[in-house]
Design a protein around this motif. Structure first.
Motif, PDB file in Angstrom:
ATOM      1  N   GLU A 197      22.484  48.336  70.794  1.00 56.15           N
ATOM      2  CA  GLU A 197      22.680  46.990  70.422  1.00 56.15           C
ATOM      3  C   GLU A 197      23.984  47.415  71.356  1.00 56.15           C
ATOM      4  O   GLU A 197      24.297  46.096  71.719  1.00 56.15           O
ATOM      5  CB  GLU A 197      21.954  46.498  69.947  1.00 56.15           C
ATOM      6  CG  GLU A 197      20.896  46.886  68.849  1.00 56.15           C
ATOM      7  CD  GLU A 197      20.647  46.497  67.487  1.00 56.15           C
ATOM      8  OE1 GLU A 197      21.876  46.668  66.364  1.00 56.15           O
ATOM      9  OE2 GLU A 197      19.720  46.702  66.523  1.00 56.15           O
ATOM     10  N   ALA A 198      24.921  47.609  71.084  1.00 52.04           N
ATOM     11  CA  ALA A 198      26.884  47.423  71.102  1.00 52.04           C
ATOM     12  C   ALA A 198      26.371  48.073  72.666  1.00 52.04           C
ATOM     13  O   ALA A 198      27.389  47.420  73.185  1.00 52.04           O
ATOM     14  CB  ALA A 198      27.878  48.039  70.290  1.00 52.04           C
ATOM     15  N   ASN A 199      26.242  48.274  73.372  1.00 52.10           N
ATOM     16  CA  ASN A 199      25.979  49.093  74.547  1.00 52.10           C
ATOM     17  C   ASN A 199      24.546  48.691  75.586  1.00 52.10           C
ATOM     18  O   ASN A 199      23.617  49.014  76.107  1.00 52.10           O
ATOM     19  CB  ASN A 199      26.117  50.205  74.501  1.00 52.10           C
ATOM     20  CG  ASN A 199      27.293  50.163  73.945  1.00 52.10           C
ATOM     21  OD1 ASN A 199      28.308  50.645  75.170  1.00 52.10           O
ATOM     22  ND2 ASN A 199      27.129  51.111  72.343  1.00 52.10           N
ATOM     23  N   GLU A 200      23.958  47.644  74.900  1.00 48.40           N
ATOM     24  CA  GLU A 200      22.303  47.116  75.371  1.00 48.40           C
ATOM     25  C   GLU A 200      22.233  47.064  77.145  1.00 48.40           C
ATOM     26  O   GLU A 200      21.628  47.611  77.620  1.00 48.40           O
ATOM     27  CB  GLU A 200      22.182  46.092  75.146  1.00 48.40           C
ATOM     28  CG  GLU A 200      20.364  45.958  75.356  1.00 48.40           C
ATOM     29  CD  GLU A 200      19.326  44.682  74.568  1.00 48.40           C
ATOM     30  OE1 GLU A 200      18.667  44.580  74.965  1.00 48.40           O
ATOM     31  OE2 GLU A 200      20.356  44.161  73.133  1.00 48.40           O
ATOM     32  N   ASP A 201      23.837  46.456  76.908  1.00 47.44           N
ATOM     33  CA  ASP A 201      23.844  46.892  79.259  1.00 47.44           C
ATOM     34  C   ASP A 201      23.144  48.068  80.050  1.00 47.44           C
ATOM     35  O   ASP A 201      22.758  47.788  80.916  1.00 47.44           O
ATOM     36  CB  ASP A 201      25.363  46.323  79.427  1.00 47.44           C
ATOM     37  CG  ASP A 201      24.891  44.690  79.352  1.00 47.44           C
ATOM     38  OD1 ASP A 201      23.692  43.919  78.798  1.00 47.44           O
ATOM     39  OD2 ASP A 201      25.433  43.627  78.833  1.00 47.44           O
ATOM     40  N   SER A 206      19.367  51.085  77.255  1.00 47.01           N
ATOM     41  CA  SER A 206      18.463  49.010  77.507  1.00 47.01           C
ATOM     42  C   SER A 206      16.668  49.715  76.990  1.00 47.01           C
ATOM     43  O   SER A 206      15.738  49.458  76.322  1.00 47.01           O
ATOM     44  CB  SER A 206      18.607  48.443  78.584  1.00 47.01           C
ATOM     45  OG  SER A 206      17.741  47.402  78.969  1.00 47.01           O
ATOM     46  N   PHE A 207      16.520  51.299  77.552  1.00 45.16           N
ATOM     47  CA  PHE A 207      15.035  51.900  77.992  1.00 45.16           C
ATOM     48  C   PHE A 207      14.325  52.057  76.583  1.00 45.16           C
ATOM     49  O   PHE A 207      13.958  51.947  76.427  1.00 45.16           O
ATOM     50  CB  PHE A 207      15.391  52.791  79.067  1.00 45.16           C
ATOM     51  CG  PHE A 207      14.621  53.179  79.166  1.00 45.16           C
ATOM     52  CD1 PHE A 207      13.267  53.021  80.234  1.00 45.16           C
ATOM     53  CD2 PHE A 207      13.867  54.772  78.508  1.00 45.16           C
ATOM     54  CE1 PHE A 207      11.843  54.030  80.564  1.00 45.16           C
ATOM     55  CE2 PHE A 207      12.762  55.416  78.387  1.00 45.16           C
ATOM     56  CZ  PHE A 207      11.673  54.650  79.306  1.00 45.16           C
ATOM     57  N   VAL A 208      16.049  52.602  75.665  1.00 54.46           N
ATOM     58  CA  VAL A 208      15.520  52.828  74.303  1.00 54.46           C
ATOM     59  C   VAL A 208      15.036  51.684  74.194  1.00 54.46           C
ATOM     60  O   VAL A 208      14.484  51.979  73.057  1.00 54.46           O
ATOM     61  CB  VAL A 208      16.793  53.736  74.118  1.00 54.46           C
ATOM     62  CG1 VAL A 208      16.178  54.110  72.036  1.00 54.46           C
ATOM     63  CG2 VAL A 208      16.995  55.142  74.933  1.00 54.46           C
ATOM     64  N   LEU A 209      15.686  50.919  74.117  1.00 54.55           N
ATOM     65  CA  LEU A 209      15.174  49.343  73.083  1.00 54.55           C
ATOM     66  C   LEU A 209      13.600  48.815  73.247  1.00 54.55           C
ATOM     67  O   LEU A 209      13.690  48.334  72.826  1.00 54.55           O
ATOM     68  CB  LEU A 209      16.641  48.464  73.273  1.00 54.55           C
ATOM     69  CG  LEU A 209      17.918  48.603  72.448  1.00 54.55           C
ATOM     70  CD1 LEU A 209      18.981  47.844  72.302  1.00 54.55           C
ATOM     71  CD2 LEU A 209      17.419  49.657  71.155  1.00 54.55           C
ATOM     72  N   ASN A 210      13.898  48.665  74.472  1.00 54.00           N
ATOM     73  CA  ASN A 210      12.740  47.900  75.732  1.00 54.00           C
ATOM     74  C   ASN A 210      11.669  48.353  75.698  1.00 54.00           C
ATOM     75  O   ASN A 210      10.865  47.513  76.051  1.00 54.00           O
ATOM     76  CB  ASN A 210      13.728  47.064  76.644  1.00 54.00           C
ATOM     77  CG  ASN A 210      15.061  46.174  75.838  1.00 54.00           C
ATOM     78  OD1 ASN A 210      14.452  45.570  74.947  1.00 54.00           O
ATOM     79  ND2 ASN A 210      15.710  46.458  76.540  1.00 54.00           N
ATOM     80  N   PHE A 211      11.462  49.662  76.270  1.00 51.99           N
ATOM     81  CA  PHE A 211      10.617  50.188  76.377  1.00 51.99           C
ATOM     82  C   PHE A 211       9.333  50.165  75.375  1.00 51.99           C
ATOM     83  O   PHE A 211       9.108  50.667  74.355  1.00 51.99           O
ATOM     84  CB  PHE A 211      10.460  51.850  76.602  1.00 51.99           C
ATOM     85  CG  PHE A 211       9.513  52.778  77.290  1.00 51.99           C
ATOM     86  CD1 PHE A 211       8.712  52.152  78.616  1.00 51.99           C
ATOM     87  CD2 PHE A 211       8.333  53.803  76.991  1.00 51.99           C
ATOM     88  CE1 PHE A 211       7.785  53.262  79.409  1.00 51.99           C
ATOM     89  CE2 PHE A 211       7.914  53.981  76.977  1.00 51.99           C
ATOM     90  CZ  PHE A 211       7.302  54.210  78.247  1.00 51.99           C
ATOM     91  N   VAL A 222      10.456  49.149  84.759  1.00 52.59           N
ATOM     92  CA  VAL A 222      11.073  49.298  83.800  1.00 52.59           C
ATOM     93  C   VAL A 222      12.154  48.439  84.016  1.00 52.59           C
ATOM     94  O   VAL A 222      12.812  47.943  83.048  1.00 52.59           O
ATOM     95  CB  VAL A 222      12.125  50.327  83.963  1.00 52.59           C
ATOM     96  CG1 VAL A 222      13.410  50.293  83.153  1.00 52.59           C
ATOM     97  CG2 VAL A 222      10.894  51.439  83.617  1.00 52.59           C
ATOM     98  N   SER A 223      12.156  47.956  85.986  1.00 56.49           N
ATOM     99  CA  SER A 223      13.364  46.765  85.820  1.00 56.49           C
ATOM    100  C   SER A 223      13.080  45.045  85.278  1.00 56.49           C
ATOM    101  O   SER A 223      13.993  44.521  85.333  1.00 56.49           O
ATOM    102  CB  SER A 223      13.426  46.364  87.014  1.00 56.49           C
ATOM    103  OG  SER A 223      12.323  46.171  87.720  1.00 56.49           O
ATOM    104  N   ASP A 224      11.889  44.705  84.585  1.00 50.45           N
ATOM    105  CA  ASP A 224      11.330  43.966  84.274  1.00 50.45           C
ATOM    106  C   ASP A 224      11.769  43.937  82.502  1.00 50.45           C
ATOM    107  O   ASP A 224      11.262  43.231  81.954  1.00 50.45           O
ATOM    108  CB  ASP A 224       9.737  43.365  84.582  1.00 50.45           C
ATOM    109  CG  ASP A 224       9.904  43.631  85.970  1.00 50.45           C
ATOM    110  OD1 ASP A 224      10.741  42.693  86.923  1.00 50.45           O
ATOM    111  OD2 ASP A 224       8.888  43.247  86.744  1.00 50.45           O
ATOM    112  N   LEU A 225      11.842  45.366  81.973  1.00 51.55           N
ATOM    113  CA  LEU A 225      11.830  45.030  80.566  1.00 51.55           C
ATOM    114  C   LEU A 225      12.539  44.332  80.203  1.00 51.55           C
ATOM    115  O   LEU A 225      12.338  43.573  79.006  1.00 51.55           O
ATOM    116  CB  LEU A 225      12.160  46.458  80.120  1.00 51.55           C
ATOM    117  CG  LEU A 225      11.296  47.432  80.309  1.00 51.55           C
ATOM    118  CD1 LEU A 225      12.261  49.173  79.951  1.00 51.55           C
ATOM    119  CD2 LEU A 225      10.150  47.570  79.259  1.00 51.55           C
ATOM    120  N   LYS A 226      14.051  43.896  80.564  1.00 50.59           N
ATOM    121  CA  LYS A 226      15.119  42.863  80.477  1.00 50.59           C
ATOM    122  C   LYS A 226      14.397  41.466  79.860  1.00 50.59           C
ATOM    123  O   LYS A 226      14.915  40.389  79.141  1.00 50.59           O
ATOM    124  CB  LYS A 226      16.204  43.372  81.228  1.00 50.59           C
ATOM    125  CG  LYS A 226      16.958  44.175  81.186  1.00 50.59           C
ATOM    126  CD  LYS A 226      18.106  44.231  81.853  1.00 50.59           C
ATOM    127  CE  LYS A 226      18.884  44.743  81.600  1.00 50.59           C
ATOM    128  NZ  LYS A 226      20.518  45.300  82.487  1.00 50.59           N
TER     129      LYS A 226
END
Length: 234
Positions: A197-201, A206-211, A222-226
Motif C-alpha cells: 500500500e505504501a508503494n501502490e504507484d 499495483s498489480f498485486v493489489l488490484n488484479f 491491466v492499465s485500467d485496473l486503477k
C-alpha cells in the motif's frame, strides 16, 4: 518400540487426560452403536491435508477485495504444516494411540478405523483447521466467524480422538500451534500489505493489489485496473 524422551514425557504427563477422553470417546461409540463412526470419518476426510482451506485461500486470492484474506489463510496453514508435519512429528515420534496401549488398540479395533501412517504428535488435521480458521477470524475482524470456527476446530479434534488416530494431548497442542501459526501469518500479511500500500504507484505493487479474475472475465486491461483500485486497509 523405543520412545523418544519427548514422547515418553507426553505419555506419562498426559496419561490421565488422554485416557479419560479416549475412554469417553469409546463409551460414546458403544452407546451410539457406532452410528457416529461414518460422520467422524467424513469430518476427518474434510480436514485432510488442510485441502479445503488451501482451496478457500486460493479462491480468495483470485480477487482483489479478498486477496489479503487468502494470503493470510494460506500462510497460516503453511506455517502450521511446517511446524507440525515437518518439524515436530519426526522430532517427537510419538506412536498413535492404536499402536500404544492395548486398551486403545481394542478401542480402535472396535470402531474399525483405518490404520493411519505417520506419527501422532501433534494432529495435522487440527493444526490446519485451527490455523486457517483463526487466520480468517483475525484478518476479516468479523466476530461472526469466531463461534463457527471454534465449533469446526473442536469437531475436528473430537473426530481424531473418536477414531483413535490421535491422543487428546496431540489435539490440544495442535490447537495451540494452529492459533500461533495464524498470528504469525496475520502479522506477516499485515507487513506485506503495508509495504504494498505504501508503494501502490509501483507497477508490480499495483498489480498485486488490484488484479482480479473479474477483470479478466470482463476483458479489463491491466492499465485500467486503477479505475477499480484496491480499496485498501480492510
Amino acid at each position: 518400540m523405543e520412545l523418544t524422551a519427548m514422547a515418553s514425557w507426553l505419555n506419562s504427563t498426559f496419561a490421565g487426560y488422554d485416557g479419560a477422553i479416549l475412554g469417553a470417546m469409546h463409551s460414546l461409540a458403544e452407546g451410539a452403536g457406532k452410528v457416529l463412526t461414518p460422520i467422524m470419518k467424513l469430518i476427518t476426510l474434510l480436514g485432510e491435508k488442510g485441502l479445503l482451506l488451501f482451496i478457500l485461500a486460493l479462491v480468495f486470492m483470485c480477487f482483489a477485495r479478498t486477496r489479503k484474506y487468502g494470503v493470510c489463510i494460506f500462510g497460516a496453514v503453511c506455517c502450521g504444516a511446517l511446524i507440525t508435519n515437518i518439524i515436530l512429528k519426526d522430532m517427537v515420534a510419538r506412536p498413535r494411540p492404536f499402536e500404544g496401549l492395548q486398551q486403545f488398540t481394542q478401542y480402535w479395533q472396535f470402531l474399525g478405523s483405518p490404520a493411519e501412517d505417520g506419527f501422532s504428535f501433534p494432529s495435522g488435521h487440527v493444526t490446519a483447521a485451527a490455523s486457517g480458521l483463526t487466520a480468517l477470524c483475525l484478518i476479516t475482524k468479523d466476530k461472526r466467524f469466531i463461534a463457527p470456527s471454534a465449533i469446526i476446530v473442536v469437531l475436528m479434534g473430537i473426530s481424531r480422538n473418536y477414531l483413535m488416530a490421535h491422543y487428546p494431548s496431540d489435539v490440544l497442542f495442535a490447537m495451540i500451534i494452529g492459533v500461533a501459526s495464524a498470528f504469525i501469518a496475520w502479522a506477516i500479511t499485515k507487513l506485506i500489505y503495508n509495504i504494498l500500500e505504501a508503494n501502490e504507484d509501483n507497477g508490480f505493487c499495483s498489480f498485486v493489489l488490484n488484479f482480479s479474475l473479474l477483470s479478466v472475465a470482463r476483458n479489463v486491461s491491466v492499465s485500467d485496473l486503477k479505475k477499480t483500485r484496491y480499496k485498501g486497509k480492510h
